[in-house]
Design a protein around this motif. Sequence first.
Motif, PDB file in Angstrom:
ATOM      1  N   ASN A   1       0.812  -1.219   0.000  1.00  0.00           N
ATOM      2  CA  ASN A   1       0.000   0.000   0.000  1.00  0.00           C
ATOM      3  C   ASN A   1       0.845   1.269   0.000  1.00  0.00           C
ATOM      4  O   ASN A   1       0.336   2.357   0.250  1.00  0.00           O
ATOM      5  N   ARG A   2       2.145   1.092  -0.267  1.00  0.00           N
ATOM      6  CA  ARG A   2       3.070   2.220  -0.376  1.00  0.00           C
ATOM      7  C   ARG A   2       3.056   3.099   0.883  1.00  0.00           C
ATOM      8  O   ARG A   2       2.972   4.330   0.796  1.00  0.00           O
ATOM      9  N   VAL A   3       3.116   2.422   2.006  1.00  0.00           N
ATOM     10  CA  VAL A   3       3.200   3.122   3.294  1.00  0.00           C
ATOM     11  C   VAL A   3       4.642   3.022   3.787  1.00  0.00           C
ATOM     12  O   VAL A   3       5.100   1.935   4.154  1.00  0.00           O
ATOM     13  N   PRO A   4       5.391   4.115   3.785  1.00  0.00           N
ATOM     14  CA  PRO A   4       6.785   4.056   4.233  1.00  0.00           C
ATOM     15  C   PRO A   4       6.868   3.799   5.735  1.00  0.00           C
ATOM     16  O   PRO A   4       6.128   4.395   6.523  1.00  0.00           O
ATOM     17  N   CYS A   5       7.752   2.893   6.115  1.00  0.00           N
ATOM     18  CA  CYS A   5       7.887   2.571   7.545  1.00  0.00           C
ATOM     19  C   CYS A   5       9.333   2.219   7.874  1.00  0.00           C
ATOM     20  O   CYS A   5      10.111   1.859   6.999  1.00  0.00           O
ATOM     21  N   GLU A   6       9.651   2.332   9.149  1.00  0.00           N
ATOM     22  CA  GLU A   6      10.950   1.913   9.669  1.00  0.00           C
ATOM     23  C   GLU A   6      10.735   0.677  10.531  1.00  0.00           C
ATOM     24  O   GLU A   6       9.742   0.591  11.261  1.00  0.00           O
ATOM     25  N   LYS A   7      11.655  -0.281  10.456  1.00  0.00           N
ATOM     26  CA  LYS A   7      11.517  -1.523  11.220  1.00  0.00           C
ATOM     27  C   LYS A   7      12.460  -1.539  12.421  1.00  0.00           C
ATOM     28  O   LYS A   7      13.576  -1.042  12.354  1.00  0.00           O
ATOM     29  N   GLU A   8      11.984  -2.143  13.508  1.00  0.00           N
ATOM     30  CA  GLU A   8      12.789  -2.391  14.707  1.00  0.00           C
ATOM     31  C   GLU A   8      13.528  -1.138  15.160  1.00  0.00           C
ATOM     32  O   GLU A   8      14.757  -1.080  15.142  1.00  0.00           O
ATOM     33  N   VAL A   9      12.768  -0.171  15.587  1.00  0.00           N
ATOM     34  CA  VAL A   9      13.317   1.123  15.991  1.00  0.00           C
ATOM     35  C   VAL A   9      13.432   1.186  17.516  1.00  0.00           C
ATOM     36  O   VAL A   9      12.450   0.992  18.230  1.00  0.00           O
ATOM     37  N   GLN A  10      14.628   1.446  17.994  1.00  0.00           N
ATOM     38  CA  GLN A  10      14.862   1.576  19.430  1.00  0.00           C
ATOM     39  C   GLN A  10      14.348   2.922  19.928  1.00  0.00           C
ATOM     40  O   GLN A  10      14.472   3.939  19.240  1.00  0.00           O
ATOM     41  N   CYS A  11      13.796   2.931  21.142  1.00  0.00           N
ATOM     42  CA  CYS A  11      13.262   4.180  21.665  1.00  0.00           C
ATOM     43  C   CYS A  11      14.365   5.211  21.915  1.00  0.00           C
ATOM     44  O   CYS A  11      14.102   6.408  21.948  1.00  0.00           O
TER      45      CYS A  11
ATOM     46  N   ASP B   1       8.293  -2.439  16.731  1.00  0.00           N
ATOM     47  CA  ASP B   1       8.376  -3.246  15.511  1.00  0.00           C
ATOM     48  C   ASP B   1       8.399  -2.368  14.265  1.00  0.00           C
ATOM     49  O   ASP B   1       9.143  -2.624  13.320  1.00  0.00           O
ATOM     50  N   PHE B   2       7.561  -1.326  14.275  1.00  0.00           N
ATOM     51  CA  PHE B   2       7.510  -0.404  13.140  1.00  0.00           C
ATOM     52  C   PHE B   2       7.288   1.027  13.636  1.00  0.00           C
ATOM     53  O   PHE B   2       6.650   1.237  14.666  1.00  0.00           O
ATOM     54  N   VAL B   3       7.812   1.961  12.875  1.00  0.00           N
ATOM     55  CA  VAL B   3       7.524   3.379  13.097  1.00  0.00           C
ATOM     56  C   VAL B   3       7.106   3.964  11.755  1.00  0.00           C
ATOM     57  O   VAL B   3       7.786   3.768  10.744  1.00  0.00           O
ATOM     58  N   ILE B   4       5.959   4.643  11.759  1.00  0.00           N
ATOM     59  CA  ILE B   4       5.469   5.305  10.550  1.00  0.00           C
ATOM     60  C   ILE B   4       5.330   6.794  10.855  1.00  0.00           C
ATOM     61  O   ILE B   4       4.689   7.182  11.835  1.00  0.00           O
ATOM     62  N   ARG B   5       5.945   7.592  10.006  1.00  0.00           N
ATOM     63  CA  ARG B   5       5.908   9.047  10.182  1.00  0.00           C
ATOM     64  C   ARG B   5       5.030   9.659   9.095  1.00  0.00           C
ATOM     65  O   ARG B   5       5.256   9.452   7.915  1.00  0.00           O
ATOM     66  N   THR B   6       4.018  10.408   9.509  1.00  0.00           N
ATOM     67  CA  THR B   6       3.169  11.134   8.566  1.00  0.00           C
ATOM     68  C   THR B   6       3.307  12.628   8.843  1.00  0.00           C
ATOM     69  O   THR B   6       4.048  13.043   9.743  1.00  0.00           O
ATOM     70  N   LYS B   7       2.572  13.417   8.110  1.00  0.00           N
ATOM     71  CA  LYS B   7       2.612  14.868   8.318  1.00  0.00           C
ATOM     72  C   LYS B   7       1.950  15.263   9.638  1.00  0.00           C
ATOM     73  O   LYS B   7       2.220  16.349  10.163  1.00  0.00           O
ATOM     74  N   LYS B   8       1.114  14.369  10.182  1.00  0.00           N
ATOM     75  CA  LYS B   8       0.383  14.704  11.395  1.00  0.00           C
ATOM     76  C   LYS B   8       0.910  13.996  12.639  1.00  0.00           C
ATOM     77  O   LYS B   8       0.892  14.549  13.730  1.00  0.00           O
TER      78      LYS B   8
END
Length: 276
Positions: free
Chosen positions: A159-169, A187-194
């Motif tokens: 679905n073309r959703v950019p994400c980062e995997k296994e992100v440490q806090c 497990d994942f981090v997704i950054r949007t405009k909001k």
Amino acid sequence: MNKDFNLFMSQLYETNATLDFYCDFEKIQQNVEDIAISLNTLNYLIGKENLRDAVKQLWDRDPNVFQVLDILIATRRKDDKMYLLPNKTARPVKELFTTAEGVVQFLDETGLAKVFQRREIKNLVDYVFGVETGLDSNARKNRSGHVMENWVHNIFIKNRVPCEKEVQCKNLPDVKAVLGKDIKRFDFVIRTKKQIYLIEVNFYSKGGGSKPSEVARAYSELSPKINGIDGYKFVWITDGKGWDGVGSFKEAYEEIPFVYNLTNIKDFVDLVRSEL
């Protein structure tokens, strides 16, 4: 999001396992190949009546071949297995492999000596392949989590959703400031405009024991901490019939704003895409 607990529960998958889930034969074969030379050398012991003399002969040629003996009782050296002495003190099993007498003691007291003498094992390489297959089955629980993560990741990609995997806090200063000493990897981090969505993913089949209940309570505590940070939201994507009858899950579902399964994850995807 509009939430319907009964609908959510009715959508849960029985399993996320395909037939290739149950055994990783490539890994099994590699584990066997790594010690095949030693195992073939130890085949010399099979059928020997005087096992002590046979062990001594091998020891004099190459004592290192005995370092693989622990796999014959379905354990690994890295497990640091202990055994009890008559004086009730405990010693590491691997210490027995440092002398020929220790090897003989190991074979005698584990029962392997009789197995060898009776030729109940024909070939140690084939035998260890079976042992490795059994040990690999113990990894299924972890594999189920990885399967779920891969499933979700593929949905994001499709679905073309950019994400980062296994992100440490620690890489998220605002989050680290709130969680303090609690070491957390998302497990994942997704950054949007909001928003920045911090996502946890898991799957529990039936018979999951106490783990699902513990996870539900942990996420109930984690969610308000994350959601209290300006610009951050906690998202939980979970599935599996292991949630049936877990009382703490209903509480967590009602307390955590963003909870999805593999059926309604499309709602989350739509939300994220609208914010990109």
